[in-house]
Design a protein around this motif. Structure first.
Motif, PDB file in Angstrom:
ATOM      1  N   GLY A  49       0.776  -1.132   0.029  1.00  0.00           N
ATOM      2  CA  GLY A  49      -0.016  -0.087   0.062  1.00  0.00           C
ATOM      3  C   GLY A  49       1.025   1.238   0.130  1.00  0.00           C
ATOM      4  O   GLY A  49       2.026   1.440   0.367  1.00  0.00           O
ATOM      5  N   ASN A  50       0.188   2.355  -0.489  1.00  0.00           N
ATOM      6  CA  ASN A  50       0.937   3.739  -0.324  1.00  0.00           C
ATOM      7  C   ASN A  50       1.448   4.079   0.961  1.00  0.00           C
ATOM      8  O   ASN A  50       2.461   4.469   1.052  1.00  0.00           O
ATOM      9  CB  ASN A  50      -0.123   4.870  -1.030  1.00  0.00           C
ATOM     10  CG  ASN A  50      -0.449   4.381  -2.644  1.00  0.00           C
ATOM     11  OD1 ASN A  50       0.535   3.708  -3.319  1.00  0.00           O
ATOM     12  ND2 ASN A  50      -1.348   4.811  -3.221  1.00  0.00           N
ATOM     13  N   ALA A  51       0.582   4.161   1.865  1.00  0.00           N
ATOM     14  CA  ALA A  51       0.728   4.586   3.299  1.00  0.00           C
ATOM     15  C   ALA A  51       2.020   3.736   3.895  1.00  0.00           C
ATOM     16  O   ALA A  51       3.047   4.282   4.471  1.00  0.00           O
ATOM     17  CB  ALA A  51      -0.242   4.538   4.379  1.00  0.00           C
ATOM     18  N   ALA A  52       2.030   2.664   3.727  1.00  0.00           N
ATOM     19  CA  ALA A  52       3.245   1.777   3.885  1.00  0.00           C
ATOM     20  C   ALA A  52       4.589   1.974   3.391  1.00  0.00           C
ATOM     21  O   ALA A  52       5.365   2.069   3.944  1.00  0.00           O
ATOM     22  CB  ALA A  52       2.500   0.188   3.786  1.00  0.00           C
ATOM     23  N   THR A  53       4.269   2.275   2.247  1.00  0.00           N
ATOM     24  CA  THR A  53       5.684   2.345   1.156  1.00  0.00           C
ATOM     25  C   THR A  53       6.129   3.939   1.641  1.00  0.00           C
ATOM     26  O   THR A  53       7.303   4.030   1.858  1.00  0.00           O
ATOM     27  CB  THR A  53       5.139   2.450  -0.330  1.00  0.00           C
ATOM     28  OG1 THR A  53       4.709   1.076  -0.578  1.00  0.00           O
ATOM     29  CG2 THR A  53       6.674   2.533  -1.058  1.00  0.00           C
TER      30      THR A  53
END
Length: 310
Positions: A84-88
């Motif tokens: 996911g974007n937030a994790a990355t």
């Protein structure tokens, strides 16, 4: 306190494990698909003798975000897998020099974290998309409806590169892809454009700017009324009435991600930062096929395709 799961202490490691010594942070956004894949990846790596840390990223709370960053930094991973974007974004911000392998990212060509011109970011980022390779999507269209020559794709502002990749793959197979800009709010106008485009069918892509329950229903109704196929990216929409669909196997994504984690940790990332899995699932709705007068070949139906609508 952010819940942290030390996968190496869960008892999963068996006597056959080879202690390779990688320390892997597995970070994932809140969506269920990311959590399921993250656990599969951690289990796979732990069985191989690597030490894994599972972290659920939460960018909506500044205090939790700082706590997650601190926990991740103190773990000192040699490589990170992100869903996911937030994790990355969390991994990029917290660990500026650690290789990152993303997973289960839809429309990966349009992923915001791949847009940066920074060479350091490009070199240390690679991963496995949840998209089916464009070539396989186009081949699937031709195998289910061989006479297809013009296919429309409804897309939002965040999936333009994904559509361009499908256009390029379709062009090599002599199929024209007609992009139609759309959102959930302007879907009625997009249907009017679709009617005027004189296409043979529509290929859906996983674009949340375009598709929600009501817009999906409206597109399926369009296909039924116009007797034209709608190809989709999930078996659930085929079950709801789409003509056919193709999607990746989540287990294959987890396995391929685990392989990339080890490659990246050893300084050998793939030449292309976006990796597609080979194993896919195919679906057809035989009731819809009859309704829109598309004849499915027996060879196709005998080739491991899941049949719905019977």
């Amino acid at each position: 306190m952010q819940a942290i799961i030390w996968a190496a202490l869960t008892g999963i490691i068996g006597p056959e494990a080879v202690l390779a010594g990688e320390r892997v942070g597995v970070i994932y956004d809140s969506a269920q698909r990311y959590g399921n894949a993250a656990r599969l990846i951690a289990e796979t790596l732990t069985r191989q003798g690597h030490e894994c840390l599972l972290v659920s990223a939460d960018s909506s709370d500044d205090d939790k975000d700082r706590e997650q960053s601190d926990e991740l930094a103190s773990f000192r991973p040699t490589v990170v897998a992100t869903g996911g974007n937030a994790a990355t974004a969390l991994a990029l911000r917290t660990l500026p020099d650690v290789p990152i392998v993303f997973f289960m990212v839809p429309n990966a060509r349009d992923a915001p974290f791949l847009e940066s011109p920074s060479r350091n970011k490009r070199v240390r980022l690679c991963g496995v998309t949840s998209d089916v390779a464009p070539e396989k999507q186009v081949a699937w269209i031709q195998s289910t409806s061989p006479r297809t020559q013009r296919v429309a794709i409804l897309h939002g502002p965040r999936t333009t590169r994904t559509v361009a990749g499908l256009q390029e793959a379709a062009r090599r197979r002599h199929i024209d892809v007609i992009p139609i800009a759309a959102t959930c709010e302007t879907f009625a106008a997009a249907i009017d454009q679709l009617n005027a485009a004189n296409v043979d069918g529509v290929l859906m892509i996983p674009d949340s700017d375009v598709y929600r329950v009501e817009s999906v229903k409206r597109l399926l109704l369009w296909g039924a009324r116009c007797s034209k196929p709608v190809w989709t990216f999930t078996g659930n929409v085929v079950r709801a009435g789409a003509f056919a669909g193709i999607e990746i196997e989540p287990e294959a994504v987890a396995k391929r991600t685990a392989e990339l984690v080890i490659q990246a940790g050893r300084g050998k990332p793939p030449s292309n930062p976006i990796v597609y899995v080979d194993h896919v699932q195919r679906f057809v709705n035989v009731h819809t096929a009859k309704m829109i007068s598309v004849e499915l070949s027996q060879e196709l139906l005998a080739g491991g395709v899941a049949r719905m609508g019977e």
